[in-house]
Scaffold this motif. Sequence first.
Motif, mmCIF file in Angstrom:
data_model
loop_
_atom_site.group_PDB
_atom_site.id
_atom_site.type_symbol
_atom_site.label_atom_id
_atom_site.label_comp_id
_atom_site.label_asym_id
_atom_site.label_seq_id
_atom_site.Cartn_x
_atom_site.Cartn_y
_atom_site.Cartn_z
ATOM 1 N N MET A 121 0.387 4.073 -0.917
ATOM 2 C CA MET A 121 -0.053 5.511 0.007
ATOM 3 C C MET A 121 0.030 5.844 1.479
ATOM 4 O O MET A 121 0.415 6.545 1.945
ATOM 5 C CB MET A 121 -1.657 6.417 -0.572
ATOM 6 N N TRP A 122 -0.696 3.986 2.546
ATOM 7 C CA TRP A 122 0.124 3.969 3.389
ATOM 8 C C TRP A 122 1.518 4.036 3.645
ATOM 9 O O TRP A 122 0.981 4.503 4.739
ATOM 10 C CB TRP A 122 -0.333 2.516 3.486
ATOM 11 N N ASP A 179 0.774 -1.413 0.144
ATOM 12 C CA ASP A 179 0.015 0.423 0.120
ATOM 13 C C ASP A 179 0.983 1.398 -0.109
ATOM 14 O O ASP A 179 1.170 1.218 0.948
ATOM 15 C CB ASP A 179 -1.108 -0.097 1.123
ATOM 16 N N LEU A 186 0.718 13.386 -2.204
ATOM 17 C CA LEU A 186 -0.638 13.014 -1.687
ATOM 18 C C LEU A 186 -1.958 14.371 -1.763
ATOM 19 O O LEU A 186 -1.535 15.330 -2.204
ATOM 20 C CB LEU A 186 0.087 12.883 -0.205
ATOM 21 N N THR A 216 2.313 8.039 3.634
ATOM 22 C CA THR A 216 1.431 9.267 4.978
ATOM 23 C C THR A 216 1.635 8.717 5.904
ATOM 24 O O THR A 216 1.852 10.221 7.189
ATOM 25 C CB THR A 216 -0.424 9.275 4.642
#
Length: 128
Positions: free
Chosen positions: A81-82, A79, A113, A85
């Motif tokens: 994006m995980w 993931d 993001l 971020t």
Amino acid sequence: KHPKDYPDAKSQPHVQVAISMISNNRHVNTGDHIPYIITAPPETGENSGPRNIKKESSAADRARHPDEVLRSNGALKPDVMWYLTQQILPPISRLCEPIEAISPKFLAEKLGLDSSSVQNRSTMEGGE
């Protein structure tokens, strides 16, 4: 600790992976390093995999042993994006905090993001 001795096991990725390893007859000792990868939710939004991952699932629910990710032939993917971020943006923000011209929102934008969910330094410090 043994994985079953964690009162908050459902919120800890390494514990979820250790429990999965035990259920797959892999030996896990107290003190072992348990590697894991947070996988992306399925693109279709349908349930899949042995633990029925849902789009709203927590990172711990989506944690997988690296071997499981490799054996999935691309069905399980990190993931990104995980990681951006949760693992990349926070330390970069702290490192760049003394630089006045660089805000967490700016860094989020540069990482690709959604910066609308990132607080500016002045907001984080209680200012306007």
